[in-house]
Design a protein around this motif. Structure first.
Motif, PDB file in Angstrom:
ATOM      1  N   SER A   1      17.938   8.193 -31.678  1.00  0.00           N
ATOM      2  CA  SER A   1      18.713   7.988 -30.442  1.00  0.00           C
ATOM      3  C   SER A   1      18.526   6.561 -29.929  1.00  0.00           C
ATOM      4  O   SER A   1      17.610   6.304 -29.138  1.00  0.00           O
ATOM      5  CB  SER A   1      18.284   8.989 -29.368  1.00  0.00           C
ATOM      6  OG  SER A   1      18.378  10.312 -29.838  1.00  0.00           O
ATOM      7  N   PRO A   2      19.359   5.615 -30.359  1.00  0.00           N
ATOM      8  CA  PRO A   2      19.285   4.254 -29.811  1.00  0.00           C
ATOM      9  C   PRO A   2      20.116   4.139 -28.534  1.00  0.00           C
ATOM     10  O   PRO A   2      21.183   4.757 -28.404  1.00  0.00           O
ATOM     11  CB  PRO A   2      19.860   3.401 -30.935  1.00  0.00           C
ATOM     12  CG  PRO A   2      20.819   4.317 -31.636  1.00  0.00           C
ATOM     13  CD  PRO A   2      20.274   5.712 -31.507  1.00  0.00           C
ATOM     14  N   LYS A   3      19.639   3.337 -27.598  1.00  0.00           N
ATOM     15  CA  LYS A   3      20.333   3.108 -26.341  1.00  0.00           C
ATOM     16  C   LYS A   3      20.173   1.645 -25.935  1.00  0.00           C
ATOM     17  O   LYS A   3      19.079   1.096 -26.056  1.00  0.00           O
ATOM     18  CB  LYS A   3      19.776   4.013 -25.239  1.00  0.00           C
ATOM     19  CG  LYS A   3      20.430   3.822 -23.879  1.00  0.00           C
ATOM     20  CD  LYS A   3      19.793   4.728 -22.834  1.00  0.00           C
ATOM     21  CE  LYS A   3      20.417   4.514 -21.469  1.00  0.00           C
ATOM     22  NZ  LYS A   3      19.789   5.356 -20.418  1.00  0.00           N
ATOM     23  N   THR A   4      21.251   1.037 -25.478  1.00  0.00           N
ATOM     24  CA  THR A   4      21.194  -0.345 -25.022  1.00  0.00           C
ATOM     25  C   THR A   4      21.804  -0.435 -23.613  1.00  0.00           C
ATOM     26  O   THR A   4      22.780   0.251 -23.302  1.00  0.00           O
ATOM     27  CB  THR A   4      21.971  -1.279 -25.965  1.00  0.00           C
ATOM     28  OG1 THR A   4      23.300  -0.768 -26.163  1.00  0.00           O
ATOM     29  CG2 THR A   4      21.281  -1.393 -27.313  1.00  0.00           C
ATOM     30  N   ASP A   5      21.207  -1.279 -22.786  1.00  0.00           N
ATOM     31  CA  ASP A   5      21.676  -1.516 -21.425  1.00  0.00           C
ATOM     32  C   ASP A   5      21.786  -3.021 -21.193  1.00  0.00           C
ATOM     33  O   ASP A   5      20.921  -3.783 -21.621  1.00  0.00           O
ATOM     34  CB  ASP A   5      20.708  -0.925 -20.390  1.00  0.00           C
ATOM     35  CG  ASP A   5      20.608   0.587 -20.478  1.00  0.00           C
ATOM     36  OD1 ASP A   5      21.582   1.253 -20.098  1.00  0.00           O
ATOM     37  OD2 ASP A   5      19.559   1.093 -20.921  1.00  0.00           O
ATOM     38  N   SER A   6      22.826  -3.424 -20.500  1.00  0.00           N
ATOM     39  CA  SER A   6      22.982  -4.826 -20.103  1.00  0.00           C
ATOM     40  C   SER A   6      23.305  -4.887 -18.614  1.00  0.00           C
ATOM     41  O   SER A   6      23.955  -3.988 -18.083  1.00  0.00           O
ATOM     42  CB  SER A   6      24.092  -5.510 -20.914  1.00  0.00           C
ATOM     43  OG  SER A   6      25.343  -4.902 -20.649  1.00  0.00           O
ATOM     44  N   GLU A   7      22.842  -5.942 -17.971  1.00  0.00           N
ATOM     45  CA  GLU A   7      23.074  -6.092 -16.535  1.00  0.00           C
ATOM     46  C   GLU A   7      23.205  -7.577 -16.196  1.00  0.00           C
ATOM     47  O   GLU A   7      22.460  -8.411 -16.729  1.00  0.00           O
ATOM     48  CB  GLU A   7      21.933  -5.483 -15.728  1.00  0.00           C
ATOM     49  CG  GLU A   7      22.115  -5.580 -14.215  1.00  0.00           C
ATOM     50  CD  GLU A   7      21.028  -4.867 -13.440  1.00  0.00           C
ATOM     51  OE1 GLU A   7      21.118  -4.817 -12.199  1.00  0.00           O
ATOM     52  OE2 GLU A   7      20.084  -4.351 -14.088  1.00  0.00           O
ATOM     53  N   ILE A   8      24.160  -7.894 -15.338  1.00  0.00           N
ATOM     54  CA  ILE A   8      24.373  -9.254 -14.867  1.00  0.00           C
ATOM     55  C   ILE A   8      24.423  -9.241 -13.347  1.00  0.00           C
ATOM     56  O   ILE A   8      25.148  -8.436 -12.751  1.00  0.00           O
ATOM     57  CB  ILE A   8      25.681  -9.857 -15.429  1.00  0.00           C
ATOM     58  CG1 ILE A   8      25.614  -9.964 -16.955  1.00  0.00           C
ATOM     59  CG2 ILE A   8      25.939 -11.235 -14.832  1.00  0.00           C
ATOM     60  CD1 ILE A   8      26.881 -10.496 -17.578  1.00  0.00           C
ATOM     61  N   ASN A   9      23.621 -10.079 -12.719  1.00  0.00           N
ATOM     62  CA  ASN A   9      23.617 -10.232 -11.268  1.00  0.00           C
ATOM     63  C   ASN A   9      23.972 -11.670 -10.933  1.00  0.00           C
ATOM     64  O   ASN A   9      23.474 -12.606 -11.568  1.00  0.00           O
ATOM     65  CB  ASN A   9      22.238  -9.909 -10.673  1.00  0.00           C
ATOM     66  CG  ASN A   9      21.802  -8.496 -10.987  1.00  0.00           C
ATOM     67  OD1 ASN A   9      22.282  -7.556 -10.381  1.00  0.00           O
ATOM     68  ND2 ASN A   9      20.902  -8.342 -11.943  1.00  0.00           N
ATOM     69  N   GLY A  10      24.811 -11.862  -9.935  1.00  0.00           N
ATOM     70  CA  GLY A  10      25.178 -13.212  -9.526  1.00  0.00           C
ATOM     71  C   GLY A  10      25.604 -13.249  -8.075  1.00  0.00           C
ATOM     72  O   GLY A  10      25.973 -12.232  -7.483  1.00  0.00           O
ATOM     73  N   GLY A  11      25.532 -14.407  -7.485  1.00  0.00           N
ATOM     74  CA  GLY A  11      25.949 -14.545  -6.093  1.00  0.00           C
ATOM     75  C   GLY A  11      26.002 -15.997  -5.677  1.00  0.00           C
ATOM     76  O   GLY A  11      25.463 -16.884  -6.343  1.00  0.00           O
ATOM     77  N   VAL A  12      26.685 -16.244  -4.572  1.00  0.00           N
ATOM     78  CA  VAL A  12      26.814 -17.590  -4.020  1.00  0.00           C
ATOM     79  C   VAL A  12      26.639 -17.531  -2.508  1.00  0.00           C
ATOM     80  O   VAL A  12      26.775 -16.477  -1.887  1.00  0.00           O
ATOM     81  CB  VAL A  12      28.194 -18.207  -4.351  1.00  0.00           C
ATOM     82  CG1 VAL A  12      28.333 -18.457  -5.829  1.00  0.00           C
ATOM     83  CG2 VAL A  12      29.317 -17.304  -3.831  1.00  0.00           C
ATOM     84  N   GLY A  13      26.328 -18.666  -1.903  1.00  0.00           N
ATOM     85  CA  GLY A  13      26.189 -18.753  -0.458  1.00  0.00           C
ATOM     86  C   GLY A  13      26.286 -20.196  -0.011  1.00  0.00           C
ATOM     87  O   GLY A  13      26.311 -21.125  -0.832  1.00  0.00           O
ATOM     88  N   SER A  14      26.349 -20.391   1.294  1.00  0.00           N
ATOM     89  CA  SER A  14      26.493 -21.746   1.802  1.00  0.00           C
ATOM     90  C   SER A  14      26.002 -21.813   3.245  1.00  0.00           C
ATOM     91  O   SER A  14      26.034 -20.814   3.979  1.00  0.00           O
ATOM     92  CB  SER A  14      27.959 -22.188   1.736  1.00  0.00           C
ATOM     93  OG  SER A  14      28.119 -23.500   2.237  1.00  0.00           O
ATOM     94  N   THR A  15      25.536 -22.983   3.634  1.00  0.00           N
ATOM     95  CA  THR A  15      25.186 -23.272   5.027  1.00  0.00           C
ATOM     96  C   THR A  15      25.848 -24.594   5.425  1.00  0.00           C
ATOM     97  O   THR A  15      26.146 -25.429   4.553  1.00  0.00           O
ATOM     98  CB  THR A  15      23.666 -23.392   5.218  1.00  0.00           C
ATOM     99  OG1 THR A  15      23.177 -24.488   4.445  1.00  0.00           O
ATOM    100  CG2 THR A  15      22.951 -22.122   4.793  1.00  0.00           C
ATOM    101  N   GLY A  16      26.084 -24.768   6.699  1.00  0.00           N
ATOM    102  CA  GLY A  16      26.706 -26.011   7.136  1.00  0.00           C
ATOM    103  C   GLY A  16      26.611 -26.205   8.641  1.00  0.00           C
ATOM    104  O   GLY A  16      26.207 -25.291   9.381  1.00  0.00           O
ATOM    105  N   LYS A  17      26.978 -27.421   9.087  1.00  0.00           N
ATOM    106  CA  LYS A  17      27.028 -27.733  10.517  1.00  0.00           C
ATOM    107  C   LYS A  17      28.148 -28.736  10.742  1.00  0.00           C
ATOM    108  O   LYS A  17      28.647 -29.365   9.801  1.00  0.00           O
ATOM    109  CB  LYS A  17      25.693 -28.270  11.011  1.00  0.00           C
ATOM    110  CG  LYS A  17      25.202 -29.528  10.309  1.00  0.00           C
ATOM    111  CD  LYS A  17      23.840 -29.943  10.849  1.00  0.00           C
ATOM    112  CE  LYS A  17      23.353 -31.215  10.143  1.00  0.00           C
ATOM    113  NZ  LYS A  17      22.041 -31.666  10.679  1.00  0.00           N
TER     114      LYS A  17
END
Length: 276
Positions: free
Chosen positions: A65-81
């Motif tokens: 019983s072989p099993k494979t899992d993949s996961e990708i996490n990503g995000g963006v953000g910003s600050t300013g004045k």
């Protein structure tokens, strides 16, 4: 717009991982090696001192019983004045998320899970008709499941323990033997871009998990549990002698018992691997 674009990009990059190839999972070598170890075990247990085991009367199931899992996490953000003057009395500032925790994030996962069960019998392995089973295994690929599993030593210990401790008062029923490999790959990265009116930042991480389980199940090769003789009840209220006694043969489907035992052990292994 940046958050939406990132979500679409990460979602497009997230794919179901492919089935393991022969380099990561050499199915032929694993099956051949397992069968060879079982054959050596059954030949050893055919010796007179292990007669109680009845080495030629077992059904065998080999489940991979072989099993494979993949996961990708990503995000963006910003600050300013609204100004670059450090001494300004009045200004506006804003933030989308914070450094290290982007304001827009996406988490995409994929899983591939397959299994196969090969069935044989100890009688077939011992006799090895037409020399179909070639031992030892000769393969250029090295894999931990093609190395010594120790199934023979385990079965010998069980038989010796049973014979010494309880003798004929006990019997072996449906022994199982399981080996599992779990490999995890992971990586992550982040960036921060600072400009006069603020900063922009983003992060991306991913992981790839590989889980390979080899399960060996034995079940007694029995086709019947004996003969039962039953007496039917009298007909209606006429309590005279009933019909002649009827002989009933009680049969146990050994293949169904092997399947049930294999499935039960697979469920147990899955429960044990749940995160705690």
């Amino acid at each position: 717009m940046v958050v939406v674009a990132s979500a679409v990009w990460i979602g497009g990059c997230s794919i179901i991982p492919p089935t393991l190839d022969d380099t990561s999972l050499p199915v032929r070598e694993i099956l051949q090696h397992t069968a060879c170890e079982l054959r050596y075990a059954f030949v050893k247990l055919s010796e007179p001192q292990y007669a109680s085991f009845k080495a030629n009367k077992w059904l065998v199931a080999i489940k991979l019983s072989p099993k494979t899992d993949s996961e990708i996490n990503g995000g963006v953000g910003s600050t300013g004045k609204s100004t670059t003057l450090s001494a300004a009395r009045y200004f506006n500032s804003w933030a989308l998320g914070s450094v290290g925790a982007p304001g827009g994030a996406v988490d995409a996962k994929g899983t591939r899970d397959v299994s196969i069960t090969f069935k044989t019998s100890s009688k077939e392995l011992i006799s090895n008709p037409r020399n179909q089973l070639i031992c030892p295994v000769d393969s250029p690929r090295a894999h931990v499941l093609t190395e010594h599993l120790g199934i023979g030593e385990w079965l010998v210990r069980l038989v010796e323990a049973k014979d010494t401790a309880m003798g004929s008062l006990a019997k072996l029923d449906s022994p199982t033997y399981s080996s599992q490999i779990f490999v995890k790959f992971g990586g992550n990265g982040s960036f921060t871009y600072t400009f006069p009116f603020g900063a922009a930042f983003g992060a991306l991480s991913g992981s790839y998990d590989m889980d390979e389980t080899l399960l060996i199940t034995l079940s007694p090769d029995t086709t019947s549990s004996g003969t039962l003789v039953v007496q039917t009840l009298p007909v209606g209220g006429n309590f005279k002698d009933g019909p002649d006694r009827v002989t009933v043969i009680s049969r146990v489907n050994a293949q169904e018992k092997l399947d049930t035992t294999t499935n039960q052990q697979s469920i147990i292994n899955a429960i044990r691997n749940l995160p705690r």
